[in-house]
Every structure is written in C-alpha cells, then in structure tokens.
Scaffold this motif. Sequence first.
Motif, PDB file in Angstrom:
ATOM      1  N   TYR A  90      -0.705  10.270  -3.009  1.00 33.12           N
ATOM      2  CA  TYR A  90      -0.950   9.046  -3.272  1.00 33.12           C
ATOM      3  C   TYR A  90      -2.413   8.829  -3.666  1.00 33.12           C
ATOM      4  O   TYR A  90      -3.215   8.617  -2.999  1.00 33.12           O
ATOM      5  CB  TYR A  90      -0.512   8.112  -2.337  1.00 33.12           C
ATOM      6  CG  TYR A  90       0.664   8.196  -1.828  1.00 33.12           C
ATOM      7  CD1 TYR A  90       1.915   7.599  -2.427  1.00 33.12           C
ATOM      8  CD2 TYR A  90       1.300   8.977  -0.582  1.00 33.12           C
ATOM      9  CE1 TYR A  90       3.135   7.624  -1.799  1.00 33.12           C
ATOM     10  CE2 TYR A  90       2.498   9.009  -0.211  1.00 33.12           C
ATOM     11  CZ  TYR A  90       3.615   8.608  -0.721  1.00 33.12           C
ATOM     12  OH  TYR A  90       4.831   8.710  -0.497  1.00 33.12           O
ATOM     13  N   PRO A  91      -2.819   9.366  -5.153  1.00 30.85           N
ATOM     14  CA  PRO A  91      -4.150   9.326  -5.380  1.00 30.85           C
ATOM     15  C   PRO A  91      -4.749   7.958  -5.779  1.00 30.85           C
ATOM     16  O   PRO A  91      -6.067   7.923  -5.831  1.00 30.85           O
ATOM     17  CB  PRO A  91      -4.004  10.125  -6.674  1.00 30.85           C
ATOM     18  CG  PRO A  91      -2.655   9.944  -7.146  1.00 30.85           C
ATOM     19  CD  PRO A  91      -1.744   9.723  -6.089  1.00 30.85           C
ATOM     20  N   HIS A  92      -3.982   6.814  -5.903  1.00 29.33           N
ATOM     21  CA  HIS A  92      -4.699   5.625  -6.293  1.00 29.33           C
ATOM     22  C   HIS A  92      -4.863   4.573  -5.321  1.00 29.33           C
ATOM     23  O   HIS A  92      -3.587   4.263  -4.717  1.00 29.33           O
ATOM     24  CB  HIS A  92      -3.758   5.160  -7.532  1.00 29.33           C
ATOM     25  CG  HIS A  92      -3.534   6.104  -8.674  1.00 29.33           C
ATOM     26  ND1 HIS A  92      -4.645   6.538  -9.623  1.00 29.33           N
ATOM     27  CD2 HIS A  92      -2.651   6.812  -9.111  1.00 29.33           C
ATOM     28  CE1 HIS A  92      -4.110   7.481 -10.247  1.00 29.33           C
ATOM     29  NE2 HIS A  92      -2.991   7.371  -9.909  1.00 29.33           N
TER      30      HIS A  92
ATOM     31  N   TRP B   5       4.644   3.475  -3.044  1.00 31.46           N
ATOM     32  CA  TRP B   5       3.487   3.319  -2.135  1.00 31.46           C
ATOM     33  C   TRP B   5       3.435   4.289  -0.829  1.00 31.46           C
ATOM     34  O   TRP B   5       4.581   4.808  -0.491  1.00 31.46           O
ATOM     35  CB  TRP B   5       3.309   1.924  -1.758  1.00 31.46           C
ATOM     36  CG  TRP B   5       2.946   1.058  -2.545  1.00 31.46           C
ATOM     37  CD1 TRP B   5       1.696   0.565  -3.081  1.00 31.46           C
ATOM     38  CD2 TRP B   5       3.897   0.331  -3.639  1.00 31.46           C
ATOM     39  NE1 TRP B   5       1.991  -0.336  -4.055  1.00 31.46           N
ATOM     40  CE2 TRP B   5       2.863  -0.325  -4.619  1.00 31.46           C
ATOM     41  CE3 TRP B   5       5.283   0.411  -4.000  1.00 31.46           C
ATOM     42  CZ2 TRP B   5       3.612  -1.102  -5.492  1.00 31.46           C
ATOM     43  CZ3 TRP B   5       5.758  -0.169  -5.195  1.00 31.46           C
ATOM     44  CH2 TRP B   5       4.882  -0.931  -5.746  1.00 31.46           C
ATOM     45  N   ASP B   6       2.262   4.464  -0.089  1.00 34.17           N
ATOM     46  CA  ASP B   6       2.233   5.391   1.114  1.00 34.17           C
ATOM     47  C   ASP B   6       2.903   5.221   2.178  1.00 34.17           C
ATOM     48  O   ASP B   6       3.215   5.761   3.214  1.00 34.17           O
ATOM     49  CB  ASP B   6       0.832   5.548   1.108  1.00 34.17           C
ATOM     50  CG  ASP B   6      -0.032   4.379   1.882  1.00 34.17           C
ATOM     51  OD1 ASP B   6       0.683   3.261   1.926  1.00 34.17           O
ATOM     52  OD2 ASP B   6      -1.140   4.236   1.881  1.00 34.17           O
ATOM     53  N   ASN B   7       3.809   3.906   2.080  1.00 30.89           N
ATOM     54  CA  ASN B   7       4.848   3.589   3.209  1.00 30.89           C
ATOM     55  C   ASN B   7       6.081   4.046   2.731  1.00 30.89           C
ATOM     56  O   ASN B   7       7.271   3.642   3.067  1.00 30.89           O
ATOM     57  CB  ASN B   7       4.884   2.099   3.561  1.00 30.89           C
ATOM     58  CG  ASN B   7       5.014   1.158   2.354  1.00 30.89           C
ATOM     59  OD1 ASN B   7       5.019   1.515   1.080  1.00 30.89           O
ATOM     60  ND2 ASN B   7       5.234  -0.082   2.443  1.00 30.89           N
ATOM     61  N   GLU B   8       6.377   4.780   1.375  1.00 31.25           N
ATOM     62  CA  GLU B   8       7.336   5.156   0.616  1.00 31.25           C
ATOM     63  C   GLU B   8       8.299   4.017   0.164  1.00 31.25           C
ATOM     64  O   GLU B   8       9.581   4.354  -0.111  1.00 31.25           O
ATOM     65  CB  GLU B   8       8.273   5.867   1.884  1.00 31.25           C
ATOM     66  CG  GLU B   8       7.329   7.436   2.253  1.00 31.25           C
ATOM     67  CD  GLU B   8       8.370   8.207   3.161  1.00 31.25           C
ATOM     68  OE1 GLU B   8       9.514   7.964   3.370  1.00 31.25           O
ATOM     69  OE2 GLU B   8       7.941   9.375   3.446  1.00 31.25           O
ATOM     70  N   TRP B   9       7.515   2.960  -0.037  1.00 25.46           N
ATOM     71  CA  TRP B   9       8.280   1.842  -0.615  1.00 25.46           C
ATOM     72  C   TRP B   9       8.320   2.125  -2.336  1.00 25.46           C
ATOM     73  O   TRP B   9       7.358   2.369  -2.746  1.00 25.46           O
ATOM     74  CB  TRP B   9       7.899   0.679  -0.441  1.00 25.46           C
ATOM     75  CG  TRP B   9       8.851  -0.633  -0.820  1.00 25.46           C
ATOM     76  CD1 TRP B   9       8.482  -1.101  -2.390  1.00 25.46           C
ATOM     77  CD2 TRP B   9       9.748  -1.068  -0.234  1.00 25.46           C
ATOM     78  NE1 TRP B   9       9.485  -1.970  -2.386  1.00 25.46           N
ATOM     79  CE2 TRP B   9      10.084  -2.423  -1.383  1.00 25.46           C
ATOM     80  CE3 TRP B   9      10.255  -1.174   0.886  1.00 25.46           C
ATOM     81  CZ2 TRP B   9      11.333  -3.094  -0.918  1.00 25.46           C
ATOM     82  CZ3 TRP B   9      11.385  -1.993   1.364  1.00 25.46           C
ATOM     83  CH2 TRP B   9      11.825  -2.963   0.311  1.00 25.46           C
ATOM     84  N   ASN B  10       9.431   2.102  -2.941  1.00 26.77           N
ATOM     85  CA  ASN B  10       9.653   2.408  -4.322  1.00 26.77           C
ATOM     86  C   ASN B  10       9.874   1.032  -4.929  1.00 26.77           C
ATOM     87  O   ASN B  10      10.618   0.218  -4.667  1.00 26.77           O
ATOM     88  CB  ASN B  10      10.799   3.237  -4.515  1.00 26.77           C
ATOM     89  CG  ASN B  10      10.732   4.639  -4.140  1.00 26.77           C
ATOM     90  OD1 ASN B  10       9.921   5.476  -4.671  1.00 26.77           O
ATOM     91  ND2 ASN B  10      11.549   5.170  -3.097  1.00 26.77           N
ATOM     92  N   GLU B  11       8.977   0.927  -6.272  1.00 22.69           N
ATOM     93  CA  GLU B  11       9.200  -0.050  -7.096  1.00 22.69           C
ATOM     94  C   GLU B  11      10.393  -0.179  -7.738  1.00 22.69           C
ATOM     95  O   GLU B  11      11.041   1.022  -8.418  1.00 22.69           O
ATOM     96  CB  GLU B  11       7.948  -0.199  -8.130  1.00 22.69           C
ATOM     97  CG  GLU B  11       7.748  -1.554  -8.669  1.00 22.69           C
ATOM     98  CD  GLU B  11       6.297  -1.542  -9.710  1.00 22.69           C
ATOM     99  OE1 GLU B  11       6.233  -2.513  -9.817  1.00 22.69           O
ATOM    100  OE2 GLU B  11       5.954  -0.268  -9.734  1.00 22.69           O
ATOM    101  N   LYS B  12      11.114  -1.359  -7.683  1.00 20.80           N
ATOM    102  CA  LYS B  12      12.422  -1.412  -8.068  1.00 20.80           C
ATOM    103  C   LYS B  12      12.611  -1.481  -9.567  1.00 20.80           C
ATOM    104  O   LYS B  12      13.385  -0.811 -10.135  1.00 20.80           O
ATOM    105  CB  LYS B  12      13.232  -2.662  -7.594  1.00 20.80           C
ATOM    106  CG  LYS B  12      14.687  -2.602  -7.984  1.00 20.80           C
ATOM    107  CD  LYS B  12      15.373  -4.073  -7.320  1.00 20.80           C
ATOM    108  CE  LYS B  12      16.839  -4.343  -7.703  1.00 20.80           C
ATOM    109  NZ  LYS B  12      17.369  -5.494  -7.070  1.00 20.80           N
ATOM    110  N   ASP B  13      11.682  -2.379 -10.402  1.00 22.90           N
ATOM    111  CA  ASP B  13      11.920  -2.521 -11.739  1.00 22.90           C
ATOM    112  C   ASP B  13      10.671  -1.847 -12.243  1.00 22.90           C
ATOM    113  O   ASP B  13       9.546  -1.732 -11.667  1.00 22.90           O
ATOM    114  CB  ASP B  13      11.861  -4.072 -11.824  1.00 22.90           C
ATOM    115  CG  ASP B  13      13.111  -4.545 -11.391  1.00 22.90           C
ATOM    116  OD1 ASP B  13      14.099  -4.013 -11.174  1.00 22.90           O
ATOM    117  OD2 ASP B  13      13.189  -5.924 -10.558  1.00 22.90           O
ATOM    118  N   ASP B  14      10.781  -1.660 -13.529  1.00 29.28           N
ATOM    119  CA  ASP B  14       9.843  -1.129 -14.372  1.00 29.28           C
ATOM    120  C   ASP B  14       8.785  -2.215 -14.452  1.00 29.28           C
ATOM    121  O   ASP B  14       8.890  -3.376 -14.572  1.00 29.28           O
ATOM    122  CB  ASP B  14      10.197  -0.769 -16.013  1.00 29.28           C
ATOM    123  CG  ASP B  14      11.215   0.484 -15.668  1.00 29.28           C
ATOM    124  OD1 ASP B  14      11.019   1.166 -14.842  1.00 29.28           O
ATOM    125  OD2 ASP B  14      11.576   0.714 -16.788  1.00 29.28           O
TER     126      ASP B  14
END
Length: 255
Positions: free
Chosen positions: A100-102, A129-138
């Motif tokens: 997670y570089p940013h 994110w570093d809590n492994e939450w993935n963004e759902k939408d573009d």
Amino acid sequence: MNRLKSPYRQFMAVTASALIGIAGALTLASPASAHHSVVKVTAECDTAAGEWVTTWTVNSYAPEGVHNYRFAKAEAISVVNGIATPFTVDGIAVSEPGIYPHPVSTPVVRKARLSGDATEASLTVKAQWDNEWNEKDDSSASIKFSESCDKVVTPPPAAANPKATVTADCDGDVAVKLENGAEATRDAAFTVTGTDGFTKTATVAAGKDTTISVPARNAAKITVTEAGRRRPSSTPSPLRPRTASRRVSRPAASR
C-alpha cells in the motif's frame, strides 16, 4: 378514549423520528461510504511541443485508523481520431497485493503528456485500503479537448553580423568602416566612441556598410559597440601610416 390514545400516538411519532435519525446516521457512517476515491483532471497546451499536459489528482478517503492504500485498478484512455488508446500515468498504477504505497492523507498528483490531436482522455481507478477494504465502484474523471494543441515554431532571435575596420591618415584623422554581414537577420546598431566625449551612432542594414570619421584629437582611443552584443564589437588602436622619407639631391659643387 381519544384523549388516552393521544399521548401514546405522540410517543410513537417521536420514537419513529428518532429511529429514522439513527438510521440516517448509520447510513452516513457505513463502511461503503467512508471508503471512496475522487479523481480530478486538468490540462494545458504545451505549444513548444504540441502536446497536451494533463494533470491527474486522486484523493482517497477512509475511516480513522486506515493509513494507506493501493490502486487495484488504474486505467487511462485517450482518444485520437476516434480511436481509444491506453496510456500510462506514472505513479498511478496497480501495485502488488499487500503493498500500500499511497498515504490516505496525501493526494496523488501526476502528469501525463498526450498527443496534441487527442480529443478526450479519462482515468479510472479502484482502491484497496490497508484494512483490506475494496472500493466497490469505479472512480473516474475525464476531459474533452475542444480544439487541437498545435506546435508553435518560434523563429530564432534576429541577429546582426557586425564588423568594424579602422584606418588612419597621415594627419591622424581616423575612418571607422562599419559593416553588417549579408547573412544578418536584422540591422546593426553601432556606437563609435573616442576620447574627449566623442560619440557617433550609425544603423547599418544587412549587407551594407558606412564610415564614420573621427578627428585626430578624439582618436587616442576608439571603441566600437553594437547594440545586440554585451561586449564591444572592437576596441581598435588605429595606426597612423608611415610617411616615406625622401632624399633630396643636391647639385655637385663646381670645381
């Protein structure tokens, strides 16, 4: 009986309003809305290169305690002559899982150059994110160019090709010949200075010449400068021509 039901109905209405308020608060604070990205883009025309310089900004938002993120998706597309072509934006690219570089707190701002005849461009990302939450939408941004970015050729600065020649006569008067080379692209602006406050100026067109006369009393030191040059074109020390000595023949003494 209506009087007995009235306080109960009032209580139920207040309770319902409170529940709606709590539900709304829970919706605003839900993980899906707390994790999201925002992409922005601007562009300017670099006329020296004939290219569009696009600037892409990605802001990431996450709940407290989430510090970094990575791009799980990063796709940039430009359209030239109706053909969509991928391009890269350095620094906005998919990274390996677990890296997670940013930082969430710092916008990612990167530039990309596009062809001057591009008609539009877009960038689409998804974050993890570093809590492994993935963004759902573009999350994406796009820009359309109403006209092409054309290269403007700047002509070289005009230049003179000055030359000064100094000659002196037997009386010490000096002739300063000023020339401007035929290949010059502008007039040459000369200034001739001598001693005791002598100053004269002359403008000479390309391929032309002129002569300035300096009296002997002002010719101890002569300096010739040209307006387009930092240093004097010349600081000549005129030499007076040597006078030829003649022998006088005397008649032979009579014996």
